[in-house]
Design an enzyme around this catalytic site. Structure first.
Site, PDB file in Angstrom:
ATOM      1  N   ASP B  48      66.274  46.245  21.140  1.00 16.88           N
ATOM      2  CA  ASP B  48      66.732  45.698  19.865  1.00 16.88           C
ATOM      3  C   ASP B  48      66.385  46.546  18.642  1.00 16.88           C
ATOM      4  OD1 ASP B  48      64.023  45.252  19.753  1.00 16.88           O
ATOM      5  OD2 ASP B  48      64.152  43.072  19.570  1.00 16.88           O
ATOM      6  N   ARG B 276      64.322  39.056  14.154  1.00 13.40           N
ATOM      7  CA  ARG B 276      65.616  39.447  14.705  1.00 13.40           C
ATOM      8  C   ARG B 276      66.764  38.811  13.938  1.00 13.40           C
ATOM      9  NH1 ARG B 276      65.884  40.719  20.276  1.00 13.40           N
ATOM     10  NH2 ARG B 276      68.045  40.062  20.112  1.00 13.40           N
ATOM     11  N   TYR B 284      56.338  39.873  21.741  1.00  7.49           N
ATOM     12  CA  TYR B 284      55.777  40.589  22.886  1.00  7.49           C
ATOM     13  C   TYR B 284      54.393  39.995  23.102  1.00  7.49           C
ATOM     14  CZ  TYR B 284      59.432  44.121  22.329  1.00  7.49           C
ATOM     15  OH  TYR B 284      60.635  44.777  22.230  1.00  7.49           O
ATOM     16  N   PRO B 359      58.875  48.704  26.157  1.00  7.35           N
ATOM     17  CA  PRO B 359      59.869  48.484  25.099  1.00  7.35           C
ATOM     18  C   PRO B 359      59.266  48.227  23.724  1.00  7.35           C
ATOM     19  CG  PRO B 359      59.592  46.483  26.368  1.00  7.35           C
ATOM     20  CD  PRO B 359      58.700  47.512  27.008  1.00  7.35           C
TER      21      PRO B 359
END
Lengths: 648, 648
Positions: B48, B276, B284, B359
């Site tokens: 993302d 987001r 996370y 990530p």
């Protein structure tokens, strides 16, 4: 309940005025039909100037980037006048717009592309498209239903006829070099077009269709069929000079060919240069003056070649080599308008249907779209039962004033251009006048200074002015702020999307001061109360920001106050999950990644950084009312004059 | 000549790496096929982070506005650590990127939308789409054709099989609450997806197809089939901690939920918050550490619920109410890469196919796209006969270095996050280390400081440095300039579109000085000469700017020099009409409408305002060579090492 031939709004004419209205209504999910007698939209030439204010509105509908990317940008105006050596000299450079006029530039792009953007945005919002090759043949208004605003009342009946290909294709006069010459009309720029057909829509040719509508809007140009049904005509100044317009690709040693330049020659007339997209340049070339007794020009002698020859004479000693002509037309200068824009607030006129003038000022398309931008949300408010039909009166009040100003502006501008550039003693005095005039009207021409007088939707100005930079009746002047929650910089008006909502901007001042903090709490308590405008005018099942969105801008540094410290109503929970509206809270501060870009919105708008103020902004971004935090109850009182309560 | 099954390039895998390559090749009109074994593209979750440099590249392909409009913007990083009172305290705010890092922000948006933008841009350039539900089954390379770069040579043969719906749909484990749990792999983030199918492509299921290609690129992820054909595997650090990833809509009183925040708790582990799009937040969450003997985690005990519970413990005393889970996965941290990226420069690997890592740093998707951005134009140059195949060597040299740096960065970052936050004396020392580390790698993480070492396409740095702000091997750092002809402000890099052209930027210095003026004239004479690089490397029938575009930036005020005063080669005539290229000439000045926004490009890049310099920029915006105007002949010499002369 409504049959498939019943519409809230039927729009006649799919030029910029009609399409902007259709876009508004598509955005607000109003049942709309838009018809146009022409089989294709405009593809080249025609109007081309897109003023800053129009880009602001395009932003609010989501398509401003297409204008910015495709258009030529106008940043400077240059004036050239006869020099003593027999040549031309640049006597003045001016910014095209006063710095700070808008966050968007002034661009130039063919009307055909702007129509494309409007059509695409309409389609993206709700799939609305134009029924082409369709013309109205009869319109009746049922007097018994005029004041019946119930959902099932459709007072206007319109008969529409589907045209054949021959009928729907504009008459064009082919000329030897492959150009199409448009029909030149005395009261408007020609309605010329050429190019390929978009789709084919003649299967129904000859068929008639009857539709009913709550409202009909005639956006059908200077020869408006709708206007004729209302028994209105365009009145005003008749033509007094003839101009040729040429869109061309050129090779020249004239250095300002990519700037907006006026050139006044040694007796060969004058020319206006406007740079365009795709290496095109538009030339407005003075081709003659009318006999004061009103005798008409002999137009038949004028061809693209004669316009080019005249342009070349004016440009001497610079060379002007015309390599490709994209479009051309002729027009006579004249300023005419209709004294009325509506029949009983059920049928309206927009755009050229009620005002026509010369194209040189680059105002026509913009003003036409702004007519619709003023009208669309008002019709939607009435259809949706949000507001009293009385608000429709304001359309004519607001837009007739603008049309009058536009005609006055155009009259003066045309005289300036057509007048002799040199006085008897050889000095370019009229040029100085021209320059002075241009400077005086720059902001008005950008569309950002258009001012509506007090009416039902614009409160009278109050003294002392708490936000001198936000006069009632003008569009909200935007400056940069930063969001408290995510530190993102925004121009405040970037948040004023055209979604039909009112905005209440709380300039909360210095909320670290306990006294000011109390005032904010009290204002918030009012807004959250059942008697306040949010709960009064918002349907019970909708989010609390769906009719009036409250945005708060503090004058303190961003990190001085946590979002959690603000009353709930200032960042209300959202359906369906109850997550908070983090996009409601802002500071007059910069973002950490652009620390030098503080917008200083309090300073620019003249708002006291300690005590702030409250600003009510209409769905069309026009400032309706500025008051103090103490007087926030006045917002509710103002809205109560025309908004319909949705809850008990 | 080429049959319908012959392609210049076949790309295996349509994730970000494959699509970015396909976009480059579509833009450059290279005959390309791109296949993907999956029947649908990614729709939610996955990667993302979109770094500034990726937005710069998105701009060069025309879709940056979509990222800016849809993405959440990251402007600030906050660190929270255990407070003495048992709660959490914010111990640091930092700009997410050093001010001035890029003209674009750092945004966050699901990989699915980024793939959508790449797919749309591909389609818009030349109609290229992805053949889905297609997997390669066999690949052979003909050794006899390896060095044959003639148009009819297709050394690689690939067998492709059309998959059935079952084969093409990723295995998903449905769980009770309606979520789909992805397969969790130890060497990569899971390849999970859900949602509706795009089109149906199973008509050919089971059918095989044989295609030939000049080049094959494996962009087929961490379990790359293409890599296995090359006999390569991912080598490196094995996993040592387990993290849960959750995209959710939340209600919380944690004030920094819309900032990128790291939270280190009193013994409950740590969490990274990334805001987001669409009110989502990505978490996370540290879920455990591996036994140092390498024992594997028991993954079966981990569910979205257990991730949420852990997150809630870490966030105490703040409340974290998870209202909706959009996507989730588990991953083990590990850093692995392939030692090689090519077989004989006919088959290449890009993206996860040669480097995988955790990530959390938001680097994977960006680095993968930048792999392709380095590769695409080089392949195109070779296919088009513009350059020697030897330039393909630079792909591995450049991107293996970046992959190594990325793994090193990720290793350190993962250790920082996984390490115990509190030392034995209770002080958040490791947090300080974390912060220091974060500050040290900020610019690298933005993608703007990636630096290639000298190679065939990057000249060795010269002393003295004439443009210290433009190191060889790094992307051109952009600043604002103003166009001479139309006074329009531009970021200079806005002119560096990804169209396959090299740019030669003449920082011409102060051209009002006769001596400097002479130097510019001489440089222009060289560029216009038959021995110069423009005429040598440009096909005779093409515009002179079609292989190398020359842009001139003077340090003088915009109005001090007329465009006409510049030599023709600096603003050459364009086909078909011979109109001049007014977009080649710039000044280090502001526009009249934004007089306070002078970019000061000479100052920022450290270029002498009197004497200037010359900068050669590759088609991927990487600085290849900086030299003085006197040494402009070195540009030709440099290019002659690999460019193919097109004219005699």
């Amino acid at each position: 309940m409504a049959s498939s031939s019943d519409y809230d709004v039927v729009i006649v004419g799919a030029g910029p005025a009609g399409l902007m209205l259709a876009l508004w209504l598509a955005r607000l999910k109003i049942r709309t039909k838009i018809v146009d007698k022409r089989s294709v939209k405009v593809l080249a030439g025609q109007a081309d100037g897109v003023q800053c204010r129009t880009l602001e509105v395009a932003h609010s509908f989501g398509f401003v980037q297409r204008l910015i990317e495709e258009g030529a940008h106008i940043n400077e105006i240059c004036n050239w006048t006869p020099a003593a050596d027999g040549g031309l000299e640049r006597t003045k450079r001016m910014p095209d717009n006063e710095p700070g006029t808008s966050r968007f530039p002034h661009v130039v792009l063919t009307q055909g592309r702007i129509e494309r953007f409007l059509l695409d945005a309409m389609r993206d919002f709700n799939g609305l498209g134009v029924d082409r090759a369709v013309a109205p043949t009869n319109m009746t208004v049922d007097p018994a239903l005029l004041t019946d605003f119930s959902p099932s009342s459709y007072p206007v009946t319109l008969k529409l006829r589907h045209l054949s290909e021959d009928e729907a294709t504009p008459t064009q006069v082919g000329i030897a070099n492959g150009l199409h010459r448009s029909n030149v009309l005395s009261d408007d720029e020609a309605d010329a077009m050429h190019g390929t057909r978009e789709g084919g829509a003649y299967a129904l040719a000859g068929e008639e269709e009857t539709v009913r509508a709550k409202f009909v809007v005639g956006a059908d140009g200077a020869r408006s069929w709708v206007r004729k049904q209302l028994g209105l005509s365009l009145e005003g100044e008749s033509a007094n000079s003839l101009w040729g317009v040429l869109d061309a690709v050129v090779v020249t040693d004239f250095p300002d060919i990519r700037l907006k330049s006026s050139v006044q020659s040694h007796g060969a007339g004058s020319i206006l240069v406007v740079p365009r997209e795709n290496d095109l340049v538009r030339f407005y070339v003075q081709m003659g003056s009318t006999d004061p007794n009103g005798e008409r020009f002999d137009r038949s002698s004028i061809s693209p070649e004669s316009i080019v020859e005249t342009a070349q004479r004016i440009f001497q000693p610079f060379k002007l080599d015309i390599k490709h002509i994209d479009w051309w037309t002729l027009y006579e200068v004249g300023q005419r308008m209709s004294p009325q824009v509506t029949l009983d607030n059920r049928v309206f006129l927009a755009g050229d249907a009620f005002h026509t003038h010369s194209p040189k000022a680059g105002q026509g398309m913009n003003t036409s779209m702004m007519d619709s931008f003023s009208l669309g949300w008002k019709i939607a408010h009435v259809v949706q039962g949000k507001a009293s039909p009385a608000i429709l009166e304001t359309y004519g009040l607001e837009r007739l004033k603008v049309a009058r100003e536009l005609l006055d502006f155009d009259y003066k501008l045309s005289r300036m251009f057509a007048g002799k550039p040199i006085t008897s003693d050889g000095k370019p005095v009229s040029h100085e006048e021209f320059k002075k005039f241009y400077e005086s009207i720059g902001k008005w021409a950008s569309g950002t200074a258009v001012a509506y007088l007090p009416n039902m939707l614009v409160a009278p100005e109050r003294e002392p002015r708490l936000a001198p930079g936000l006069p009632h009746g003008q569009r909200f002047e935007s400056h940069a702020v930063v969001a408290l929650a995510d530190a993102r910089p925004w121009h405040l008006a970037d948040r004023f999307l055209s979604d039909g909502r009112w905005r209440l901007v709380l300039f909360a001042g210095d909320v670290r001061e306990p006294q000011q903090r109390d005032k904010l709490e009290q204002a918030a308590a009012y807004l959250d109360s059942s008697a306040g405008p949010l709960r009064t005018f918002t349907p019970a099942d909708d989010d609390l920001d769906s009719v009036i969105e409250v945005l708060t801008v503090i004058s303190d540094p961003r990190t001085s106050v946590e979002p959690n410290a603000f009353p709930d109503v200032l960042w209300p929970p959202k359906k369906p999950y109850g997550s908070r509206s983090y996009d409601k809270l802002y500071a007059d501060d910069s973002s950490p990644v652009t620390p030098n870009d503080r917008g200083e919105i309090y300073k620019h708008l003249g708002i006291d950084a300690k005590t702030g103020c409250v600003v009510l902004v209409r769905p069309d971004q026009v400032v309706a009312l500025v008051c103090s935090l103490d007087d926030i109850g006045d917002i509710g009182s103002f809205l109560s004059q025309f908004m319909v309560p949705q809850q008990q």
